[in-house]
Every structure is written in C-alpha cells, then in structure tokens.
Write a protein that holds these residues in place. Structure first.
Motif, mmCIF file in Angstrom:
data_model
loop_
_atom_site.group_PDB
_atom_site.id
_atom_site.type_symbol
_atom_site.label_atom_id
_atom_site.label_comp_id
_atom_site.label_asym_id
_atom_site.label_seq_id
_atom_site.Cartn_x
_atom_site.Cartn_y
_atom_site.Cartn_z
ATOM 1 N N PHE A 1 0.930 -1.195 -0.385
ATOM 2 C CA PHE A 1 0.194 0.039 0.159
ATOM 3 C C PHE A 1 1.043 1.355 -0.218
ATOM 4 O O PHE A 1 1.492 1.270 1.043
ATOM 5 N N CYS B 1 -1.484 -1.493 -4.252
ATOM 6 C CA CYS B 1 -2.869 -0.721 -4.073
ATOM 7 C C CYS B 1 -2.142 1.170 -3.845
ATOM 8 O O CYS B 1 -0.753 1.002 -3.569
ATOM 9 N N LEU C 1 -6.108 -1.871 4.546
ATOM 10 C CA LEU C 1 -4.940 -1.920 3.528
ATOM 11 C C LEU C 1 -4.357 -1.948 4.916
ATOM 12 O O LEU C 1 -3.168 -2.494 4.886
ATOM 13 N N ALA D 1 -1.760 -5.028 4.799
ATOM 14 C CA ALA D 1 -0.593 -5.396 3.161
ATOM 15 C C ALA D 1 0.319 -5.525 4.281
ATOM 16 O O ALA D 1 0.666 -5.533 5.807
ATOM 17 N N THR E 1 3.406 -1.077 4.338
ATOM 18 C CA THR E 1 2.888 0.643 3.446
ATOM 19 C C THR E 1 3.722 1.233 3.529
ATOM 20 O O THR E 1 4.943 1.532 4.918
#
Length: 217
Positions: free
Chosen positions: A6, A112, A130, A134, A137
């Motif tokens: 992410f 993402c 997320l 994830a 990140t």
C-alpha cells in the motif's frame, strides 16, 4: 513471495504517477498485469496523473469481485502477475480482504495506491483495512506542500471556494486551481494547523495571518 503493498500520501503527492510507473516497470520486464481504479478525476475506466500521464483501466464498482475476476481470467488462459489498484481508499473493506486473498492463494502481487483520510480527517474504510492487512505500507517520499510551505498532511474540500468539513465522503474533484475562479467542488492539501483553522490559500490572502490567541490570559 507475492506481496500486498500500500503506497499512500496526500492528494498531489504523485500516487497515480507512481502507479503508472510501477505498471511500466513490471511490464517492461515481461510481466503481465491489470490496472484498476475508481472515481478518477479524468472519468471512468482510466487512470490519470496530474503530470499528464494516462492509461486505460478497469473501473472498480462496489460489487466487483476481484477474486472472481482474477480466477475467471486465469481459467480462460490469461496470465496475471500483478494488479495495480489506484484510488484504493474507495474500495470496500471486503474488496481489500479479497485482494489479500489473491496475494496469499494465487501468489499475485497487488500494488495499491491511495490516500488515508478524507476531507474530515477520518480514515477511509478501504485505506484502514489496507493498513491492517498490507505486507508493507509505504509513504510516498514526494511531499505535497501546504500553501504556507510546511508538509501537507490533510486533504481539504472546498465548495465554491469555502472549506467544508461535512458532506458526502465521495465527491470527485481535483486540486484547486488558485489562478482561476473557485470551482464548485475542489480539493486542497493543507498542514494540520491550517486544516484545523480552515485556512485555505485563498482565505489566507483575505485574512490576517496572526496566530490564534492562547486559550488563557
């Protein structure tokens, strides 16, 4: 091993540019991917960057089943090595969970891109999920700046030039063009202090920039 990554930042931090660059880098190495987005400022079924980059994309609706789409494509002989998912903050938490399932069970990388909080400074449900799921990140290193020069951390919505903190969460608009007349709906990135004071660039030109008085004395 495949990963769910992410990439996040405020508006104007280059998320869509990075999404398109990521797709370019992977496709240039012979990998095959799919690009998804939703509520793009340029319209449906496309991902656009403020630098002028543009690419066709699959539009994500609330009822899109990522798992079914991917399995159907693989079953019919398609090759999918990765998914690019722009504006992921607008995806439902269930869709984010499905993307994590695709990573784990199909070993397909999912990248993402999106913002964390809305104009009310509250986490988008999709972005929150997320962060929870994830593998990584990442905060974009290109910093968007508030009109005062400080790093922008909040997204503000303006309606006819006036900053608002209530209303529908999803309203498509672009970053305010300070050289033109106020747009019906636009967005501006601000530091926390000026978001809290509702002090946009336009309003800062019209009012004194003296600091707020201390709450005592």
């Amino acid at each position: 091993m495949a990963e769910l990554t992410f990439w996040t930042g405020t508006m104007d931090a280059g998320k869509s540019t990075l999404a398109l660059q990521t797709n370019h880098n992977h496709s240039a190495r012979g990998r095959s991917g799919r690009i998804f987005t939703t509520h793009d400022r340029g319209g449906e079924q496309q991902i656009t960057s403020r630098l002028g980059l543009r690419h066709d994309a699959l539009e994500v609706t609330p009822d899109l089943d990522f798992w079914q789409y991917t399995v159907d494509a693989l079953t019919h002989g398609a090759r999918i090595d990765y998914l690019i998912c722009d504006e992921a903050q607008f995806y439902t938490p269930g869709q984010i969970e499905t993307l994590a399932k695709i990573v784990d069970e199909l070993q397909i990388d999912v990248f993402c891109f999106g913002i964390l909080t809305d104009f009310r400074t509250r986490l988008f449900p999709g972005a929150a999920r997320l962060v929870e799921l994830a593998d990584r990140t990442e905060v974009l290193q290109v910093e968007a700046l508030c009109w005062c020069g400080k790093r922008a951390t909040h997204n503000a919505r303006t309606e006819d030039g006036i900053m608002v903190v209530e209303g529908e969460v999803v309203v498509v608009g672009d970053v305010e063009d300070l050289q033109g007349p106020p747009a019906e709906v636009a967005y501006e990135v601000l530091c926390r202090q000026h978001h809290r004071r509702k002090l946009t660039a336009a309003r800062a030109k019209a009012v004194s920039l003296a600091p707020e008085p201390l709450p005592f004395g």
